[in-house]
Scaffold this motif. Structure first.
Motif, PDB file in Angstrom:
ATOM      1  N   ASP A   5       0.813  -1.209   0.000  1.00 14.56           N
ATOM      2  CA  ASP A   5       0.000   0.000   0.000  1.00 14.56           C
ATOM      3  C   ASP A   5       0.851   1.266   0.000  1.00 14.56           C
ATOM      4  O   ASP A   5       0.379   2.340  -0.382  1.00 14.56           O
ATOM      5  N   ASP A   6       2.110   1.120   0.428  1.00 16.30           N
ATOM      6  CA  ASP A   6       2.917   2.321   0.642  1.00 16.30           C
ATOM      7  C   ASP A   6       4.362   2.193   0.163  1.00 16.30           C
ATOM      8  O   ASP A   6       5.179   3.079   0.402  1.00 16.30           O
ATOM      9  N   TYR A   7       4.712   1.099  -0.507  1.00 18.35           N
ATOM     10  CA  TYR A   7       6.081   0.842  -0.974  1.00 18.35           C
ATOM     11  C   TYR A   7       7.081   0.799   0.174  1.00 18.35           C
ATOM     12  O   TYR A   7       8.266   1.017  -0.014  1.00 18.35           O
ATOM     13  N   GLN A   8       6.599   0.496   1.361  1.00 20.38           N
ATOM     14  CA  GLN A   8       7.493   0.301   2.491  1.00 20.38           C
ATOM     15  C   GLN A   8       7.225  -1.036   3.192  1.00 20.38           C
ATOM     16  O   GLN A   8       8.148  -1.678   3.672  1.00 20.38           O
TER      17      GLN A   8
ATOM     18  N   THR B 104      17.418 -16.534   3.805  1.00 16.75           N
ATOM     19  CA  THR B 104      18.163 -16.026   2.650  1.00 16.75           C
ATOM     20  C   THR B 104      18.419 -14.538   2.775  1.00 16.75           C
ATOM     21  O   THR B 104      19.545 -14.065   2.563  1.00 16.75           O
ATOM     22  N   VAL B 105      17.389 -13.782   3.092  1.00 17.71           N
ATOM     23  CA  VAL B 105      17.531 -12.328   3.138  1.00 17.71           C
ATOM     24  C   VAL B 105      18.453 -11.909   4.284  1.00 17.71           C
ATOM     25  O   VAL B 105      19.343 -11.062   4.108  1.00 17.71           O
ATOM     26  N   ASN B 106      18.292 -12.498   5.446  1.00 12.75           N
ATOM     27  CA  ASN B 106      19.164 -12.139   6.566  1.00 12.75           C
ATOM     28  C   ASN B 106      20.615 -12.541   6.295  1.00 12.75           C
ATOM     29  O   ASN B 106      21.558 -11.825   6.662  1.00 12.75           O
ATOM     30  N   HIS B 107      20.792 -13.676   5.654  1.00 13.75           N
ATOM     31  CA  HIS B 107      22.131 -14.120   5.268  1.00 13.75           C
ATOM     32  C   HIS B 107      22.751 -13.125   4.292  1.00 13.75           C
ATOM     33  O   HIS B 107      23.940 -12.765   4.399  1.00 13.75           O
TER      34      HIS B 107
ATOM     35  N   ASN C 250      26.763  -8.060  -4.446  1.00 12.20           N
ATOM     36  CA  ASN C 250      25.579  -7.609  -5.178  1.00 12.20           C
ATOM     37  C   ASN C 250      24.299  -8.016  -4.470  1.00 12.20           C
ATOM     38  O   ASN C 250      23.301  -7.285  -4.473  1.00 12.20           O
ATOM     39  N   VAL C 251      24.299  -9.203  -3.877  1.00 12.67           N
ATOM     40  CA  VAL C 251      23.071  -9.672  -3.241  1.00 12.67           C
ATOM     41  C   VAL C 251      22.746  -8.816  -2.012  1.00 12.67           C
ATOM     42  O   VAL C 251      21.576  -8.526  -1.736  1.00 12.67           O
ATOM     43  N   GLN C 252      23.759  -8.393  -1.275  1.00 12.84           N
ATOM     44  CA  GLN C 252      23.484  -7.494  -0.155  1.00 12.84           C
ATOM     45  C   GLN C 252      22.876  -6.188  -0.662  1.00 12.84           C
ATOM     46  O   GLN C 252      21.957  -5.633  -0.043  1.00 12.84           O
ATOM     47  N   ALA C 253      23.387  -5.691  -1.782  1.00  9.81           N
ATOM     48  CA  ALA C 253      22.851  -4.447  -2.335  1.00  9.81           C
ATOM     49  C   ALA C 253      21.372  -4.579  -2.699  1.00  9.81           C
ATOM     50  O   ALA C 253      20.586  -3.642  -2.492  1.00  9.81           O
ATOM     51  N   GLN C 254      20.972  -5.746  -3.221  1.00 12.27           N
ATOM     52  CA  GLN C 254      19.573  -5.914  -3.619  1.00 12.27           C
ATOM     53  C   GLN C 254      18.648  -5.932  -2.407  1.00 12.27           C
ATOM     54  O   GLN C 254      17.539  -5.405  -2.445  1.00 12.27           O
ATOM     55  N   TRP C 255      19.102  -6.563  -1.317  1.00 15.94           N
ATOM     56  CA  TRP C 255      18.242  -6.676  -0.130  1.00 15.94           C
ATOM     57  C   TRP C 255      18.478  -5.566   0.889  1.00 15.94           C
ATOM     58  O   TRP C 255      17.807  -5.520   1.928  1.00 15.94           O
ATOM     59  N   SER C 256      19.406  -4.668   0.621  1.00 10.03           N
ATOM     60  CA  SER C 256      19.787  -3.655   1.607  1.00 10.03           C
ATOM     61  C   SER C 256      18.646  -2.748   2.074  1.00 10.03           C
ATOM     62  O   SER C 256      18.706  -2.228   3.196  1.00 10.03           O
ATOM     63  N   PRO C 257      17.575  -2.518   1.285  1.00 10.83           N
ATOM     64  CA  PRO C 257      16.483  -1.695   1.813  1.00 10.83           C
ATOM     65  C   PRO C 257      15.719  -2.337   2.969  1.00 10.83           C
ATOM     66  O   PRO C 257      14.951  -1.653   3.663  1.00 10.83           O
ATOM     67  N   VAL C 258      15.906  -3.640   3.198  1.00 12.87           N
ATOM     68  CA  VAL C 258      15.065  -4.371   4.154  1.00 12.87           C
ATOM     69  C   VAL C 258      15.467  -4.050   5.598  1.00 12.87           C
ATOM     70  O   VAL C 258      16.630  -4.175   5.980  1.00 12.87           O
ATOM     71  N   GLU C 259      14.478  -3.661   6.387  1.00 14.82           N
ATOM     72  CA  GLU C 259      14.650  -3.495   7.829  1.00 14.82           C
ATOM     73  C   GLU C 259      14.354  -4.804   8.549  1.00 14.82           C
ATOM     74  O   GLU C 259      15.145  -5.272   9.370  1.00 14.82           O
TER      75      GLU C 259
ATOM     76  N   THR D 165       3.480 -17.111   3.708  1.00 17.96           N
ATOM     77  CA  THR D 165       3.291 -15.667   3.620  1.00 17.96           C
ATOM     78  C   THR D 165       4.477 -14.984   4.277  1.00 17.96           C
ATOM     79  O   THR D 165       4.864 -15.335   5.394  1.00 17.96           O
ATOM     80  N   VAL D 166       5.059 -14.033   3.565  1.00 24.51           N
ATOM     81  CA  VAL D 166       6.228 -13.340   4.093  1.00 24.51           C
ATOM     82  C   VAL D 166       5.988 -11.840   4.021  1.00 24.51           C
ATOM     83  O   VAL D 166       5.375 -11.334   3.063  1.00 24.51           O
ATOM     84  N   GLU D 167       6.467 -11.135   5.038  1.00 25.77           N
ATOM     85  CA  GLU D 167       6.321  -9.683   5.108  1.00 25.77           C
ATOM     86  C   GLU D 167       7.699  -9.027   5.114  1.00 25.77           C
ATOM     87  O   GLU D 167       8.569  -9.402   5.899  1.00 25.77           O
ATOM     88  N   PHE D 168       7.888  -8.056   4.241  1.00 24.89           N
ATOM     89  CA  PHE D 168       9.079  -7.222   4.233  1.00 24.89           C
ATOM     90  C   PHE D 168       8.703  -5.835   4.720  1.00 24.89           C
ATOM     91  O   PHE D 168       7.732  -5.241   4.228  1.00 24.89           O
ATOM     92  N   VAL D 169       9.463  -5.316   5.661  1.00 23.07           N
ATOM     93  CA  VAL D 169       9.343  -3.921   6.070  1.00 23.07           C
ATOM     94  C   VAL D 169      10.665  -3.250   5.740  1.00 23.07           C
ATOM     95  O   VAL D 169      11.725  -3.687   6.206  1.00 23.07           O
ATOM     96  N   LEU D 170      10.603  -2.202   4.931  1.00 22.18           N
ATOM     97  CA  LEU D 170      11.809  -1.515   4.502  1.00 22.18           C
ATOM     98  C   LEU D 170      12.125  -0.342   5.427  1.00 22.18           C
ATOM     99  O   LEU D 170      11.247   0.172   6.123  1.00 22.18           O
ATOM    100  N   ARG D 171      13.375   0.067   5.397  1.00 25.91           N
ATOM    101  CA  ARG D 171      13.769   1.225   6.204  1.00 25.91           C
ATOM    102  C   ARG D 171      13.078   2.495   5.719  1.00 25.91           C
ATOM    103  O   ARG D 171      12.719   3.368   6.508  1.00 25.91           O
ATOM    104  N   ASP D 172      12.918   2.594   4.411  1.00 27.14           N
ATOM    105  CA  ASP D 172      12.277   3.762   3.796  1.00 27.14           C
ATOM    106  C   ASP D 172      11.435   3.273   2.631  1.00 27.14           C
ATOM    107  O   ASP D 172      11.597   2.157   2.135  1.00 27.14           O
ATOM    108  N   LEU D 173      10.558   4.111   2.182  1.00 23.98           N
ATOM    109  CA  LEU D 173       9.784   3.827   0.974  1.00 23.98           C
ATOM    110  C   LEU D 173      10.764   3.531  -0.165  1.00 23.98           C
ATOM    111  O   LEU D 173      11.760   4.236  -0.345  1.00 23.98           O
TER     112      LEU D 173
END
Length: 548
Positions: free
Chosen positions: A125-128, A154-157, A165-174, A183-191
């Motif tokens: 709903d909010d890109y975050q 995978t993402v935490n690893h 490169n893989v860290q760069a792709q997932w780096s927005p994830v908080e 069902t998986v939920e991602f919360v990003l640091r910023d939009l």
């Protein structure tokens, strides 16, 4: 005429002059589902490049298909099969990841659509905050059932894999949370409007925790993909075999080998002898052998999106001097670099082309002034610099870039700069440039741009996996961070245009050439996919019809 249009015209002229027979390729490797699934309207817009290849026909029903196909890699050997290693940043590695791993989403570069893969629906709903629903019928190659817990692992690893490169792709994830098994939920640091695109990159495939714990070296090669690893010899070859239990369907070829052959003449002989069926690195001097033999071979052209050029180490006192950097770029004859490095398959940028950006990456700024070859001007800049006769090191890996570095070495010696070349393989170069004790002043490499402008972050933000310049401009970083929050296309375009202006003014690096690859294949080969963005090269659907 703008520089981008000039370059396109030159490329088209070159293609016509070469008179090669091009083969079609799929716009996106299908996932085994016909539906486009649970995507949502309003996903971040991505400008599409022209002349993308059309999907080919699948094998004939009565086709006599070969069980095995040998593919010769170009200059990019596969050193490791672990996306968590900085040494995995090569096209060959990404091509292998695509075969053995599945990502949460796929991406169709022709339409700009996100397609279901391990995720069947995706929503924000909010890109975050992002919610993804996963398939419940997926198994890893070791028999483990794929669930949301594997996404979390995978993402935490990846977030712990510094400099990759893989860290760069997932780096927005908080935070990443398994809400239930599927069902998986991602919360990003910023939009971040580019997060869906990040999930589609080859190195973001899902990993198996048990496999990694049992085998730290090759456990990361256990995926859920259409092929499983059979044999791997570092910097030599990798063989994968078909995963007949793949959730996406059964691929047409039972096994495929990607083999690194450093000697160009040996590649030609192997193709002529039938030891290989596809070659990504035939020398330009031998290409006539195959164009003159249409009964047995055909050629597919691939104009590569990434500039091949130099980055200056901005953390080194010699190359941190802007007068020295200007002396270097004005002292290099890029036409000579291109012809020596790649022959007819290297296209130098014009003297009026100053943009350091992917050829077909969205929002390319074609109006930036160039850096003309002018050795008298180069000497005048050198006199104004702090350079005092020190030896300058150029790091380079693949043979085309080493040859280009040798031309640069000769050019710069004429204006009074002493240069040595530090030659290494591609995985070692990635590790070398990430090391804290790196003392190279210049690196000759391929800049890593996808078709999405957000890929600029990896090249120009501190800590970016492809930031070979150790570049740190607070304004560039701020603008790239803000661009990730912009849902208005015009606002994003203006921001990326300004980023390119700043990169140009700072003279972070310079494009030396564009590469055009002539990929040679035996007649009867089909299902190849060679898009301008080499991240998306896909061999899963390759087949060889022995009766064609």
């Amino acid at each position: 005429m703008k520089n981008g249009k000039k370059t396109l015209a030159i490329i088209l002229s070159l293609v016509m002059c070469l008179m090669l027979v091009a083969a079609c390729a799929p716009a996106d490797a299908p996932t085994g589902q016909g539906a486009t699934g649970g995507g949502e309207a309003g996903s971040p817009p991505v400008t599409q490049p022209p002349a993308l290849p059309e999907p080919p026909a699948p094998p004939r029903e009565e086709a006599n298909l070969a069980e095995h196909i040998e593919i010769i890699l170009d200059n990019n050997q596969i050193g490791v099969l672990n996306p968590m290693s900085p040494a995995s940043h090569t096209p060959g590695t990404n091509q292998t990841f695509t075969m053995i791993h599945d990502r949460l989403l796929n991406y169709n570069i022709e339409s700009g659509e996100f397609l279901p893969a391990l995720a069947t629906t995706w929503h924000t709903d909010d890109y975050q905050t992002f919610i993804l629903t996963l398939r419940d019928d997926v198994y890893f190659h070791n028999g483990d059932h794929f669930t949301a817990a594997d996404v979390v692992f995978t993402v935490n690893h990846a977030l712990d894999a510094a400099g990759t490169n893989v860290q760069a792709q997932w780096s927005p994830v908080e935070t990443v949370t398994a809400l239930d098994d599927y069902t998986v939920e991602f919360v990003l640091r910023d939009l971040n409007v580019d997060f869906y695109f990040n999930m589609t990159m080859p190195m973001t495939g899902m990993l198996n925790e048990r496999a990694i714990n049992e085998d730290p070296d090759l456990g990361a090669a256990v995926g859920t993909g259409a092929f499983r690893l059979r044999e791997f010899v570092s910097n030599d070859f990798v063989t994968v075999e078909r995963n007949d239990a793949w959730w996406g369907g059964v691929m047409p070829t039972q096994s495929i080998t990607l083999r690194f052959i450093p000697e160009v003449a040996a590649r030609t002989i192997m193709m002529q002898n039938g030891e290989a069926q596809i070659c990504l690195g035939i020398g330009s001097e031998d290409m006539r052998i195959f164009t003159d033999d249409p009964d047995n071979f055909f050629i597919t052209l691939q104009t590569v999106n990434n500039p091949q050029g130099i980055s200056f180490n901005m953390a080194n006192p010699i190359t941190a001097d802007p007068y020295f950097r200007r002396a270097v770029v004005h002292g290099i004859n890029r036409a000579e670099v291109a012809i020596v490095a790649a022959g007819d398959w290297g296209l130098p940028p014009g003297d009026d082309e100053g943009t350091l950006w992917g050829f077909q990456t969205e929002f390319r700024n074609n109006d930036l002034p160039g850096w003309a070859f002018d050795q008298d001007l180069a000497r005048s800049y050198l006199e104004r610099s702090s350079y005092n006769g020190e030896t300058v090191e150029i790091a380079a890996a693949v043979i085309t870039n080493v040859r280009g570095a040798e031309v640069i070495q000769q050019n710069l010696s004429r204006i009074g700069i002493n240069v040595v070349i530090n030659q290494m393989d591609a995985p070692s170069l990635a590790a070398h440039w990430a090391a804290e004790d790196n003392r190279s002043q210049i690196v000759f490499h391929g800049f890593q741009f996808t078709l999405n402008s957000a890929s600029a972050r990896h090249n120009f933000v501190p800590g970016g996996a492809q930031n070979r310049a150790n570049y740190d401009n607070a304004e560039v970083t701020r603008l790239l961070n803000e661009a990730a929050t912009m849902t208005d296309r015009d606002e994003r375009e203006a921001t990326f245009m300004r980023v390119q202006e700043l990169i140009h003014d700072d003279l972070v690096g310079k494009n030396m050439m564009w590469r055009i690859f002539g990929q040679v294949a035996a007649n009867g080969i089909g299902g190849m996919y060679f898009p301008p963005d080499t991240h998306w090269t896909d061999f899963r659907h390759v087949y060889w019809d022995l009766d064609a």
